[in-house]
Design a protein around this motif. Structure first.
Motif, PDB file in Angstrom:
ATOM      1  N   LYS A 107       0.836  -1.204   0.000  1.00 40.41           N
ATOM      2  CA  LYS A 107       0.000   0.000   0.000  1.00 40.41           C
ATOM      3  C   LYS A 107       0.870   1.252   0.000  1.00 40.41           C
ATOM      4  CE  LYS A 107      -4.044   2.092   2.176  1.00 40.41           C
ATOM      5  NZ  LYS A 107      -5.083   1.972   3.224  1.00 40.41           N
ATOM      6  N   GLN A 158       3.804   1.534  -1.327  1.00 45.64           N
ATOM      7  CA  GLN A 158       4.338   1.681  -2.682  1.00 45.64           C
ATOM      8  C   GLN A 158       3.301   2.285  -3.617  1.00 45.64           C
ATOM      9  OE1 GLN A 158       5.572  -2.371  -3.364  1.00 45.64           O
ATOM     10  NE2 GLN A 158       7.680  -1.990  -2.689  1.00 45.64           N
ATOM     11  N   ARG A 159       2.026   1.877  -3.474  1.00 44.94           N
ATOM     12  CA  ARG A 159       0.963   2.439  -4.309  1.00 44.94           C
ATOM     13  C   ARG A 159       0.774   3.925  -4.022  1.00 44.94           C
ATOM     14  NH1 ARG A 159      -1.778  -2.346  -2.895  1.00 44.94           N
ATOM     15  NH2 ARG A 159      -3.200  -1.190  -1.505  1.00 44.94           N
ATOM     16  N   VAL A 160       0.800   4.297  -2.735  1.00 41.67           N
ATOM     17  CA  VAL A 160       0.620   5.704  -2.351  1.00 41.67           C
ATOM     18  C   VAL A 160       1.749   6.560  -2.927  1.00 41.67           C
ATOM     19  CG1 VAL A 160       0.620   7.316  -0.420  1.00 41.67           C
ATOM     20  CG2 VAL A 160      -0.708   5.201  -0.275  1.00 41.67           C
ATOM     21  N   LYS A 195       3.607   5.909  -5.485  1.00 46.55           N
ATOM     22  CA  LYS A 195       3.497   5.950  -6.946  1.00 46.55           C
ATOM     23  C   LYS A 195       2.480   6.998  -7.372  1.00 46.55           C
ATOM     24  CE  LYS A 195       2.819   2.991 -10.994  1.00 46.55           C
ATOM     25  NZ  LYS A 195       2.552   1.600 -11.460  1.00 46.55           N
ATOM     26  N   LEU A 196       1.345   7.041  -6.660  1.00 45.04           N
ATOM     27  CA  LEU A 196       0.328   8.040  -6.963  1.00 45.04           C
ATOM     28  C   LEU A 196       0.834   9.452  -6.707  1.00 45.04           C
ATOM     29  CD1 LEU A 196      -2.885   6.324  -5.511  1.00 45.04           C
ATOM     30  CD2 LEU A 196      -2.448   6.864  -7.913  1.00 45.04           C
ATOM     31  N   ARG A 197       1.612   9.624  -5.660  1.00 42.07           N
ATOM     32  CA  ARG A 197       2.135  10.947  -5.311  1.00 42.07           C
ATOM     33  C   ARG A 197       3.348  11.320  -6.148  1.00 42.07           C
ATOM     34  NH1 ARG A 197       0.557  13.100  -0.419  1.00 42.07           N
ATOM     35  NH2 ARG A 197       2.602  14.013  -0.019  1.00 42.07           N
ATOM     36  N   GLY A 198       3.981  10.324  -6.748  1.00 41.53           N
ATOM     37  CA  GLY A 198       5.169  10.592  -7.548  1.00 41.53           C
ATOM     38  C   GLY A 198       6.358  11.003  -6.708  1.00 41.53           C
ATOM     39  N   THR A 199       6.478  10.405  -5.508  1.00 44.50           N
ATOM     40  CA  THR A 199       7.555  10.786  -4.585  1.00 44.50           C
ATOM     41  C   THR A 199       8.334   9.555  -4.139  1.00 44.50           C
ATOM     42  OG1 THR A 199       6.052  10.634  -2.678  1.00 44.50           O
ATOM     43  CG2 THR A 199       6.284  12.793  -3.739  1.00 44.50           C
ATOM     44  N   SER A 249      10.327  14.690  -3.965  1.00 49.48           N
ATOM     45  CA  SER A 249       9.877  14.544  -5.357  1.00 49.48           C
ATOM     46  C   SER A 249      11.090  14.664  -6.270  1.00 49.48           C
ATOM     47  CB  SER A 249       8.847  15.620  -5.704  1.00 49.48           C
ATOM     48  OG  SER A 249       9.419  16.908  -5.617  1.00 49.48           O
TER      49      SER A 249
END
Length: 352
Positions: A281, A283-285, A287-291, A349
């Motif tokens: 989870k 890693q998914r977060v 990836k969504l944030r791009g950080t 980022s």
């Protein structure tokens, strides 16, 4: 929506010590003071023993297990002699369970009848504006609050303490940088109740100056630059009781007051623990944030939190600056420490 009074009443019922708690504490403090006085007589040390802090003022939360006892020596004594005699007595009283801690001066922390006890040597200073060490003010704080505090106001202090604890800003230690117990007491003495404080704090500007004694404060702001909350110490007007409160803790408190007024709920005082993130989870977060996360882990060798946390924050600021110079954006950072390990976490980022 629940009414404010209902929430406050429920909170008070959960945090106010019961008669049995008070009797047990009283028995413990009496035994401890007697033990100190007997040991002092045995060692030939003349000392005044005083119970201070929330347990002495009736403003302690039911689950707080801390007792503060000050070993007060004549102010005519040298600092070296005061420390030597005070620490000798404290260590004799504490026995094998005692461990030496250090703030501005050394003191001894131990356990006694299930309570955590701090034995603090200090000077018995007549004029609190002419102290020889920072802890010398504490007995004067004790006298001031005892003189002003009523049982009804003490109940309001308990509610405020639990509110500050629930939102994560209770404690003046370096780890928290929040609201001390003494600061909570002064805020209630000033505003008269928890709800009056909440209503006022919800409209606090970026810089607030409070004087419990009602003296004009315009000339005092320059004494405390870059401090969001200034509460003049009634026993030493050149001291800000809220000096430990960081901008972050100040902002959290103000926003929590606004949110509580909109939707009063016991969860402000007793929040549910945050859900744990699984690796997938997280890693998914990210990836969504791009950080990306950067975590530096250190061994600190058992240093005191009062030493570790300022150094961790200094390290975080240095890393933030270094990464920014290289084109990275640091969204936020955090620090953490336990008895042996410490860490700095940064969310970054990619380069711009």
């Amino acid at each position: 929506m629940r009414m404010y009074e209902e929430v406050v009443k429920e909170v008070l019922a959960r945090v106010k010590p019961k008669p049995a708690d008070i009797l047990r504490l009283r028995s413990t403090t009496e035994k401890l003071v007697k033990k100190i006085e007997e040991k002092a007589e045995e060692l030939g040390i003349e000392v005044k023993v005083e119970l201070v802090g929330s347990v002495a003022r009736g403003t302690w939360l039911r689950d707080e297990r801390d007792i503060d006892i000050f070993l007060m020596f004549p102010e005519s004594m040298s600092e070296k002699e005061m420390e030597e005699l005070g620490m000798r007595l404290a260590k004799e009283v504490a026995g094998p369970s005692g461990r030496e801690e250090y703030a501005e001066h050394p003191y001894v922390r131990t356990t006694f009848d299930g309570f955590e006890v701090d034995l603090v040597p200090c000077f018995d200073v007549r004029d609190p504006s002419r102290i020889k060490s920072a802890v010398d003010r504490t007995p004067h704080h004790q006298a001031y609050v005892k003189r002003k505090m009523t049982e009804e106001l003490a109940d309001q202090v308990l509610v405020l303490k639990q509110f500050a604890r629930g939102i994560g800003v209770y404690g003046a230690e370096s780890k928290v940088q929040g609201f001390s117990g003494y600061l909570c007491e002064l805020l209630i003495l000033h505003y008269g109740s928890f709800m009056e404080l909440v209503r006022s704090a919800s409209n606090w500007p970026a810089r607030v100056i409070i004087d419990v004694e009602g003296v004009k404060t315009d000339d005092l702001a320059d004494l405390f630059p870059n401090q969001p909350l200034i509460v003049i110490d009634p026993v030493d007007r050149k001291r800000n009781v809220a000096a430990a409160v960081s901008w972050r803790s100040f902002a959290i408190f103000v926003q929590a007051c606004r949110d509580f007024l909109k939707a009063p709920d016991v969860k402000f005082f007793f929040p549910n623990p945050p859900p744990r993130l699984t690796r997938s989870k997280l890693q998914r977060v990210l990836k969504l944030r791009g950080t990306r996360l950067i975590f530096l882990l250190f061994h600190h060798g058992g240093l005191s939190e009062e030493i570790v946390y300022p150094q961790l924050r200094k390290t975080a600021r240095a890393l933030h600056g270094s990464l920014a110079q290289r084109g990275f954006s640091v969204l936020r950072s955090g620090v953490i420490s336990d008895e042996k390990m410490a860490g700095v976490l940064l969310e970054v980022s990619p380069r711009r």
